[in-house]
Design an enzyme around this catalytic site. Structure first.
Site, PDB file in Angstrom:
ATOM      1  N   ASP A  12       0.808  -1.221   0.000  1.00 35.57           N
ATOM      2  CA  ASP A  12       0.000   0.000   0.000  1.00 35.57           C
ATOM      3  C   ASP A  12       0.842   1.273   0.000  1.00 35.57           C
ATOM      4  O   ASP A  12       0.421   2.302   0.514  1.00 35.57           O
ATOM      5  CB  ASP A  12      -0.954   0.045   1.221  1.00 35.57           C
ATOM      6  CG  ASP A  12      -1.772  -1.214   1.336  1.00 35.57           C
ATOM      7  OD1 ASP A  12      -2.255  -1.683   0.302  1.00 35.57           O
ATOM      8  OD2 ASP A  12      -1.937  -1.716   2.463  1.00 35.57           O
ATOM      9  N   GLU A  13       2.014   1.194  -0.577  1.00 36.43           N
ATOM     10  CA  GLU A  13       2.880   2.375  -0.598  1.00 36.43           C
ATOM     11  C   GLU A  13       2.458   3.368  -1.670  1.00 36.43           C
ATOM     12  O   GLU A  13       2.950   4.500  -1.701  1.00 36.43           O
ATOM     13  CB  GLU A  13       4.341   1.968  -0.860  1.00 36.43           C
ATOM     14  CG  GLU A  13       4.970   1.077   0.208  1.00 36.43           C
ATOM     15  CD  GLU A  13       4.818  -0.406  -0.137  1.00 36.43           C
ATOM     16  OE1 GLU A  13       4.040  -0.727  -1.060  1.00 36.43           O
ATOM     17  OE2 GLU A  13       5.480  -1.225   0.536  1.00 36.43           O
ATOM     18  N   LYS A  17       0.018   4.031  -8.520  1.00 37.56           N
ATOM     19  CA  LYS A  17       0.175   5.311  -9.209  1.00 37.56           C
ATOM     20  C   LYS A  17       1.496   5.361  -9.977  1.00 37.56           C
ATOM     21  O   LYS A  17       1.545   5.778 -11.127  1.00 37.56           O
ATOM     22  CB  LYS A  17       0.115   6.437  -8.184  1.00 37.56           C
ATOM     23  CG  LYS A  17       0.497   7.761  -8.746  1.00 37.56           C
ATOM     24  CD  LYS A  17       0.385   8.860  -7.721  1.00 37.56           C
ATOM     25  CE  LYS A  17       1.192  10.054  -8.218  1.00 37.56           C
ATOM     26  NZ  LYS A  17       1.039  11.210  -7.350  1.00 37.56           N
ATOM     27  N   ALA A  38      -4.370  -8.426  -3.063  1.00 36.81           N
ATOM     28  CA  ALA A  38      -4.047  -7.030  -2.785  1.00 36.81           C
ATOM     29  C   ALA A  38      -4.405  -6.258  -4.037  1.00 36.81           C
ATOM     30  O   ALA A  38      -4.797  -6.854  -5.034  1.00 36.81           O
ATOM     31  CB  ALA A  38      -2.568  -6.861  -2.457  1.00 36.81           C
ATOM     32  N   HIS A  40      -3.827  -2.498  -6.502  1.00 34.73           N
ATOM     33  CA  HIS A  40      -3.331  -1.163  -6.792  1.00 34.73           C
ATOM     34  C   HIS A  40      -4.528  -0.277  -7.041  1.00 34.73           C
ATOM     35  O   HIS A  40      -5.471  -0.696  -7.699  1.00 34.73           O
ATOM     36  CB  HIS A  40      -2.601  -1.134  -8.123  1.00 34.73           C
ATOM     37  CG  HIS A  40      -1.271  -1.761  -8.113  1.00 34.73           C
ATOM     38  ND1 HIS A  40      -0.404  -1.698  -7.061  1.00 34.73           N
ATOM     39  CD2 HIS A  40      -0.632  -2.442  -9.079  1.00 34.73           C
ATOM     40  CE1 HIS A  40       0.698  -2.317  -7.381  1.00 34.73           C
ATOM     41  NE2 HIS A  40       0.585  -2.791  -8.607  1.00 34.73           N
ATOM     42  N   THR A  41      -4.448   0.954  -6.589  1.00 35.02           N
ATOM     43  CA  THR A  41      -5.500   1.899  -6.936  1.00 35.02           C
ATOM     44  C   THR A  41      -4.964   2.799  -8.039  1.00 35.02           C
ATOM     45  O   THR A  41      -3.892   3.368  -7.891  1.00 35.02           O
ATOM     46  CB  THR A  41      -5.876   2.746  -5.711  1.00 35.02           C
ATOM     47  OG1 THR A  41      -6.049   1.851  -4.612  1.00 35.02           O
ATOM     48  CG2 THR A  41      -7.147   3.520  -5.956  1.00 35.02           C
ATOM     49  N   THR A 301      -8.268  -4.123  -1.361  1.00 33.74           N
ATOM     50  CA  THR A 301      -8.960  -5.374  -1.645  1.00 33.74           C
ATOM     51  C   THR A 301      -9.974  -5.715  -0.562  1.00 33.74           C
ATOM     52  O   THR A 301     -11.054  -6.201  -0.825  1.00 33.74           O
ATOM     53  CB  THR A 301      -7.930  -6.519  -1.796  1.00 33.74           C
ATOM     54  OG1 THR A 301      -7.135  -6.226  -2.942  1.00 33.74           O
ATOM     55  CG2 THR A 301      -8.600  -7.864  -1.992  1.00 33.74           C
ATOM     56  N   GLY A 303     -11.007  -3.532   2.176  1.00 35.79           N
ATOM     57  CA  GLY A 303     -11.765  -2.465   2.819  1.00 35.79           C
ATOM     58  C   GLY A 303     -11.498  -2.359   4.315  1.00 35.79           C
ATOM     59  O   GLY A 303     -12.130  -1.580   5.015  1.00 35.79           O
ATOM     60  N   ARG A 306      -6.561   0.288   7.724  1.00 33.96           N
ATOM     61  CA  ARG A 306      -5.152  -0.102   7.877  1.00 33.96           C
ATOM     62  C   ARG A 306      -4.629   0.316   9.238  1.00 33.96           C
ATOM     63  O   ARG A 306      -5.098   1.281   9.830  1.00 33.96           O
ATOM     64  CB  ARG A 306      -4.320   0.543   6.771  1.00 33.96           C
ATOM     65  CG  ARG A 306      -4.659  -0.050   5.422  1.00 33.96           C
ATOM     66  CD  ARG A 306      -3.822   0.529   4.299  1.00 33.96           C
ATOM     67  NE  ARG A 306      -4.267  -0.049   3.031  1.00 33.96           N
ATOM     68  CZ  ARG A 306      -4.270   0.577   1.871  1.00 33.96           C
ATOM     69  NH1 ARG A 306      -3.821   1.799   1.789  1.00 33.96           N
ATOM     70  NH2 ARG A 306      -4.697  -0.028   0.789  1.00 33.96           N
TER      71      ARG A 306
END
Ligand code: GDP
Length: 424
Positions: A12-13, A17, A38, A40-41, A301, A303, A306
């Site tokens: 989640d780094e 992007k 997992a 990527h957004t 993935t 919700g 974190r």
């Protein structure tokens, strides 16, 4: 030329992007490990997408996207992802699936669920996508390779070999109904048609692409600290998250990966169980999580909220080192703009001694953070495109991170949008 983009932290780094950004100038984008566990957004003109298995090059018609042999392929989930793209108006992507990739079976997901339930409060915090049972079977040599889907004899024989093993555990350990060969077989037969247009000898494709001097991008999932060998075992994922594994998981010569961009977040976050030395709690954590709302501080993935913490120089230096990072992309620095002072973890105190080298899990569990306070900048920095235009304190923060980890910070990301990036 092969470039890898990998995580130096717990995942989640903001790799999505960066991969999206680098994908544009690549010819081939490859997923080489992990699976649908997992995501990527990616935010682009088509909308906002959570990609789980599809490589990030799927938005560009000129890119060949490869799901390589190292991946845990969940076929129904992949179909959903492709459908989501098409219904958002994205042209059908150019996609290849290696004939050596193995398949997540329905019972892998079932075993992941029932085992976490059995472990109860000792559970790993699995995403229950079947990843651990999948890789366990792959290395126990009872996995199903894509190529095998197209050989009816092999399929039937393999099901006959595997089902007694699975059913014994289901019946006697987990008290679940047994699996039926006929049902599994009909799933597999439907799945093989779903992926048939994409299946290819990607090893041969890549050898040729390299000979032609194509630009290849390896896209890592999760981060260095979730690697089964070098991460916080056993609270790790089940495939290697390291750039070095890209060579095996994709089928490329080890020396061909010449550029390794480690993505590092300006603060820390993690999902799942396991030691997290710089973790913060309560209101402090809640505020950082909310501020990081744009940074999706709820798992892409799952919700799940974190776990949050300050930047951890010990873990990040190690993460960059095990990745073999040649450059760092520092992300989400804009999220810290609300703080008067910004704590950073510069050492671990373990049994009365301060260490700066990341320890094995048994010692990690005893570590307490040694914090240093850096001045905040207290102003919105989104939209700034030049490093020199950042407030002095933000520049100092970046330089501090760079000094601590010993790898040049070549990219500073100050917002979720793809153009919110500073090249140094
Ligand atoms: P990945 O698994 O490493 O690809 O990370 P994710 O894509 O799950 O999470 C990254 C999240 O952070 C996404 O929601 C991105 O839109 C967001 N993001 C990426 N870079 C930045 C940044 O510089 N600032 C902010 N605020 N958000 C960012």
């Amino acid at each position: 030329m092969v470039k890898a983009i990998v995580g130096a932290n717990w995942g989640d780094e903001g790799k999505g992007k960066l991969t999206d950004l680098f994908a544009e100038t690549s010819d081939v984008v490859i997923r080489f490990q992990g699976g649908a566990n997992a995501g990527h957004t990616i935010i682009n003109p088509y909308g906002k997408f959570a990609l789980h298995q599809l490589p990030s090059g799927v938005f560009y018609p000129h890119i060949t996207n490869i799901i390589a042999n190292g991946v845990a392929l969940n076929i129904p989930a992949l179909q959903k992802e492709i459908d989501a793209l098409l219904s958002a108006g994205v042209p059908r992507p150019r996609l290849l699936i290696s004939d050596r990739t193995q398949i997540v079976m329905p019972y892998h997901i079932l075993f992941d669920q029932v085992e976490e339930a059995r472990l109860s409060e000792r559970q790993y915090g699995s995403t229950k996508s079947g990843i651990a049972p999948f890789y366990a079977d792959k290395f126990a040599k009872i996995g199903f390779q894509v190529s095998e889907l197209y050989d009816d004899g092999v399929l039937a024989a393999k099901l006959e070999q595997v089902l007694p093993l699975k059913n014994t555990l289901l019946r006697h350990l987990y008290h679940q109904p047994e699996l039926k060969a006929g049902e599994l077989l009909s799933d597999l037969l439907a799945w093989r048609e779903a992926i048939r247009p994409y299946v290819a000898d990607t090893f041969a494709f890549l050898s040729q692409a390299q000979r032609k001097g194509k630009k290849i991008l390896l896209e890592g999932q999760l981060g260095a600290l979730k690697d089964p060998d070098f991460g916080i075992y056993p609270y790790v994922t089940s495939s290697s998250t390291l750039a070095g594994y890209g060579s095996v998981g994709a089928g490329l010569a080890p020396g061909s990966i010449t550029e390794i961009v480690a993505v590092v977040k300006a603060y820390s976050s993690a999902v799942g169980a396991g030691a997290f030395v710089s973790e913060i709690f309560g209101d402090q954590a809640h505020e950082l999580r909310q501020r990081g709302g744009d940074a999706g501080e709820y798992g892409a993935t799952t919700g799940r909220p974190r776990r949050m913490g300050w930047f951890d120089a010990v873990a990040t230096r190690y993460g960059c080192h095990v990745q073999g990072a040649t450059a760092v992309a520092l992300t989400a620095i804009d999220v810290l703009s609300y703080l008067d002072v910004i704590p950073v973890c510069v050492g671990y105190e373990i049994e009365g001694q301060v260490v700066r080298d990341f320890p094995v899990t048994t010692r990690l569990n005893k570590a307490r953070p040694v914090l240093e306070m850096l001045p905040g900048w207290k102003t919105d920095i989104r939209g700034i495109r030049e490093f020199g235009h950042l407030p002095a304190e933000a520049q100092a923060y970046v330089r501090f991170v760079e000094r601590e980890i010993g790898v040049p910070v070549s990219y500073v990301s100050n917002g979720p949008r793809r153009d919110e990036i500073i090249l140094r």
